[in-house]
Design a protein around this motif. Structure first.
Motif, PDB file in Angstrom:
ATOM      1  N   GLY A  86      32.054   3.357 -25.163  1.00 32.53           N
ATOM      2  CA  GLY A  86      31.958   4.733 -25.642  1.00 32.53           C
ATOM      3  C   GLY A  86      31.324   5.621 -24.583  1.00 32.53           C
ATOM      4  N   GLN A  87      31.466   6.926 -24.767  1.00 30.43           N
ATOM      5  CA  GLN A  87      30.934   7.851 -23.769  1.00 30.43           C
ATOM      6  C   GLN A  87      30.340   9.094 -24.423  1.00 30.43           C
ATOM      7  OE1 GLN A  87      33.871   9.596 -21.173  1.00 30.43           O
ATOM      8  NE2 GLN A  87      35.129  10.379 -22.851  1.00 30.43           N
ATOM      9  N   ASN A  88      29.375   9.673 -23.723  1.00 35.47           N
ATOM     10  CA  ASN A  88      28.920  11.021 -24.013  1.00 35.47           C
ATOM     11  C   ASN A  88      29.683  11.890 -23.023  1.00 35.47           C
ATOM     12  OD1 ASN A  88      27.526  13.210 -24.977  1.00 35.47           O
ATOM     13  ND2 ASN A  88      25.542  12.638 -24.114  1.00 35.47           N
ATOM     14  N   PRO A  89      30.707  12.629 -23.488  1.00 37.00           N
ATOM     15  CA  PRO A  89      31.674  13.226 -22.570  1.00 37.00           C
ATOM     16  C   PRO A  89      31.075  14.335 -21.705  1.00 37.00           C
ATOM     17  CG  PRO A  89      32.027  14.042 -24.789  1.00 37.00           C
ATOM     18  CD  PRO A  89      31.004  12.946 -24.893  1.00 37.00           C
ATOM     19  N   LEU A  90      31.864  14.791 -20.744  1.00 38.37           N
ATOM     20  CA  LEU A  90      31.456  15.851 -19.826  1.00 38.37           C
ATOM     21  C   LEU A  90      30.878  17.037 -20.590  1.00 38.37           C
ATOM     22  CD1 LEU A  90      34.580  15.823 -17.496  1.00 38.37           C
ATOM     23  CD2 LEU A  90      32.297  15.067 -16.846  1.00 38.37           C
ATOM     24  N   HIS A  91      29.631  17.416 -20.244  1.00 38.77           N
ATOM     25  CA  HIS A  91      28.983  18.531 -20.917  1.00 38.77           C
ATOM     26  C   HIS A  91      27.894  19.101 -20.015  1.00 38.77           C
ATOM     27  CE1 HIS A  91      26.370  15.080 -21.849  1.00 38.77           C
ATOM     28  NE2 HIS A  91      25.390  15.949 -22.044  1.00 38.77           N
ATOM     29  N   ILE A  92      27.371  20.248 -20.418  1.00 42.61           N
ATOM     30  CA  ILE A  92      26.241  20.847 -19.713  1.00 42.61           C
ATOM     31  C   ILE A  92      25.178  21.260 -20.726  1.00 42.61           C
ATOM     32  CG2 ILE A  92      27.704  21.714 -17.846  1.00 42.61           C
ATOM     33  CD1 ILE A  92      27.348  24.518 -19.011  1.00 42.61           C
ATOM     34  N   HIS A  93      23.935  21.348 -20.242  1.00 46.27           N
ATOM     35  CA  HIS A  93      22.846  21.947 -21.013  1.00 46.27           C
ATOM     36  C   HIS A  93      22.468  23.237 -20.291  1.00 46.27           C
ATOM     37  CE1 HIS A  93      22.513  18.380 -23.433  1.00 46.27           C
ATOM     38  NE2 HIS A  93      22.371  17.629 -22.355  1.00 46.27           N
ATOM     39  N   PRO A  94      22.856  24.394 -20.831  1.00 46.29           N
ATOM     40  CA  PRO A  94      22.617  25.646 -20.118  1.00 46.29           C
ATOM     41  C   PRO A  94      21.142  25.999 -19.953  1.00 46.29           C
ATOM     42  CG  PRO A  94      23.468  26.072 -22.326  1.00 46.29           C
ATOM     43  CD  PRO A  94      23.592  24.606 -22.093  1.00 46.29           C
ATOM     44  N   HIS A  95      20.272  25.423 -20.797  1.00 43.02           N
ATOM     45  CA  HIS A  95      18.868  25.837 -20.780  1.00 43.02           C
ATOM     46  C   HIS A  95      17.916  24.755 -20.274  1.00 43.02           C
ATOM     47  CE1 HIS A  95      20.492  27.954 -24.614  1.00 43.02           C
ATOM     48  NE2 HIS A  95      20.856  28.613 -23.537  1.00 43.02           N
ATOM     49  N   ALA A  96      18.407  23.589 -19.872  1.00 39.05           N
ATOM     50  CA  ALA A  96      17.459  22.503 -19.624  1.00 39.05           C
ATOM     51  C   ALA A  96      17.945  21.494 -18.587  1.00 39.05           C
ATOM     52  CB  ALA A  96      17.157  21.766 -20.925  1.00 39.05           C
ATOM     53  N   THR A  97      16.974  20.935 -17.861  1.00 35.53           N
ATOM     54  CA  THR A  97      17.173  19.711 -17.088  1.00 35.53           C
ATOM     55  C   THR A  97      16.966  18.532 -18.036  1.00 35.53           C
ATOM     56  OG1 THR A  97      16.517  20.646 -14.969  1.00 35.53           O
ATOM     57  CG2 THR A  97      16.136  18.287 -15.264  1.00 35.53           C
ATOM     58  N   GLU A  98      17.697  17.454 -17.810  1.00 33.17           N
ATOM     59  CA  GLU A  98      17.622  16.280 -18.685  1.00 33.17           C
ATOM     60  C   GLU A  98      17.193  15.063 -17.884  1.00 33.17           C
ATOM     61  OE1 GLU A  98      20.719  13.498 -21.318  1.00 33.17           O
ATOM     62  OE2 GLU A  98      21.343  15.455 -20.575  1.00 33.17           O
ATOM     63  N   ILE A  99      16.331  14.244 -18.468  1.00 36.05           N
ATOM     64  CA  ILE A  99      15.959  12.962 -17.872  1.00 36.05           C
ATOM     65  C   ILE A  99      16.247  11.878 -18.907  1.00 36.05           C
ATOM     66  CG2 ILE A  99      13.516  13.273 -18.510  1.00 36.05           C
ATOM     67  CD1 ILE A  99      12.833  11.652 -15.947  1.00 36.05           C
ATOM     68  N   LEU A 100      17.042  10.886 -18.511  1.00 41.03           N
ATOM     69  CA  LEU A 100      17.548   9.871 -19.429  1.00 41.03           C
ATOM     70  C   LEU A 100      16.962   8.507 -19.086  1.00 41.03           C
ATOM     71  CD1 LEU A 100      21.118   9.347 -20.722  1.00 41.03           C
ATOM     72  CD2 LEU A 100      20.088   7.523 -19.370  1.00 41.03           C
ATOM     73  N   THR A 101      16.552   7.762 -20.124  1.00 40.55           N
ATOM     74  CA  THR A 101      16.075   6.390 -19.971  1.00 40.55           C
ATOM     75  C   THR A 101      16.938   5.460 -20.814  1.00 40.55           C
ATOM     76  OG1 THR A 101      13.794   7.171 -19.704  1.00 40.55           O
ATOM     77  CG2 THR A 101      14.106   4.845 -20.213  1.00 40.55           C
ATOM     78  N   VAL A 102      17.457   4.408 -20.218  1.00 41.92           N
ATOM     79  CA  VAL A 102      18.272   3.432 -20.938  1.00 41.92           C
ATOM     80  C   VAL A 102      17.349   2.455 -21.667  1.00 41.92           C
ATOM     81  CG1 VAL A 102      20.016   1.629 -20.748  1.00 41.92           C
ATOM     82  CG2 VAL A 102      20.134   3.634 -19.257  1.00 41.92           C
ATOM     83  N   LEU A 103      17.532   2.358 -22.972  1.00 34.50           N
ATOM     84  CA  LEU A 103      16.748   1.419 -23.775  1.00 34.50           C
ATOM     85  C   LEU A 103      17.479   0.106 -23.988  1.00 34.50           C
ATOM     86  CD1 LEU A 103      15.293   3.719 -26.596  1.00 34.50           C
ATOM     87  CD2 LEU A 103      14.333   3.180 -24.349  1.00 34.50           C
TER      88      LEU A 103
END
Length: 215
Positions: free
Chosen positions: A102-119
């Motif tokens: 599965g995927q979280n498809p191509l997208h943007i967050h116009p108001h924020a930087t994102e930091i992702l951690t794999v659990l």
């Protein structure tokens, strides 16, 4: 001499303005008053004397999201809509569940930087820089790995494994916003003209019509 004095004066004024700007947070908290009729860039504050501990609490990220959809992913956001006490604090987070492949498809967050951690699981992730370079930065992440997606840039995550994957993301906005590229291009209401989309994507209009039907 007069020109030099004028330039120095302008510099002094600009420096004073910078030093005099308000800090981001001028009080302990500003719990969102979602019933307020006042329209501002965010939410008005309710009387701090009426604040409760529940204004700073949310429960639910222990529950897996429903990934039985076309993309095979589910995002459980925790922003100011879920925690009123996040108002003005400039931070939020989300849990993302991924079905196998599965995927979280191509997208943007116009108001924020994102930091992702794999659990759990392994994700192939990446973002693309602005025109004209359009350079792809991508990497395979495993459990415990962390990756940053700069604000406003197109990015994605894809579960490369045959098992489910889980990630937690933190975002530098109380309300980061999200624009899914395919939804915006092909699922807008009213629809963008197929002539425009066909020229933008350099494909036949029949292909555009077929894609729009999916949305």
């Amino acid at each position: 001499m007069a020109a030099q004095f004028f330039l120095l004066a302008l510099f002094a004024l600009s420096t004073c303005r910078a030093l005099a700007s308000d800090p981001g947070q001028l009080q302990d908290f500003c719990v969102a008053d979602r019933t307020s009729q006042v329209f501002i860039n965010g939410f008005a504050c309710k009387d701090p004397k009426t604040a409760m501990v529940e204004d700073f609490y949310f429960s639910g990220l222990h529950m897996a999201g429903n990934t039985s959809n076309k993309q095979g992913s589910a995002v459980a956001a925790v922003n100011v809509a879920q925690i009123a006490g996040l108002n003005t604090l400039g931070i939020s987070l989300a849990r993302v569940d991924y079905a196998p492949y599965g995927q979280n498809p191509l997208h943007i967050h116009p108001h924020a930087t994102e930091i992702l951690t794999v659990l759990e699981g392994s994700l192939y992730v990446g973002f693309v820089t602005s025109n004209p370079e359009n350079k792809l930065f991508s990497k395979v992440l495993n459990k415990g790995d962390v990756f940053v997606f700069p604000q406003g840039l197109i990015h994605f995550q894809f579960n490369i494994g045959a098992n489910k994957a889980i990630a937690i993301t933190a975002l530098s906005s109380k309300n980061p916003g999200v624009i899914t590229i395919a939804n915006a291009a092909f699922g807008s209401k009213p629809s963008i003209s197929d002539d425009i989309l066909a020229k933008a994507f350099q494909v036949d209009k029949k292909i555009v019509d077929r894609i729009q039907d999916q949305f």
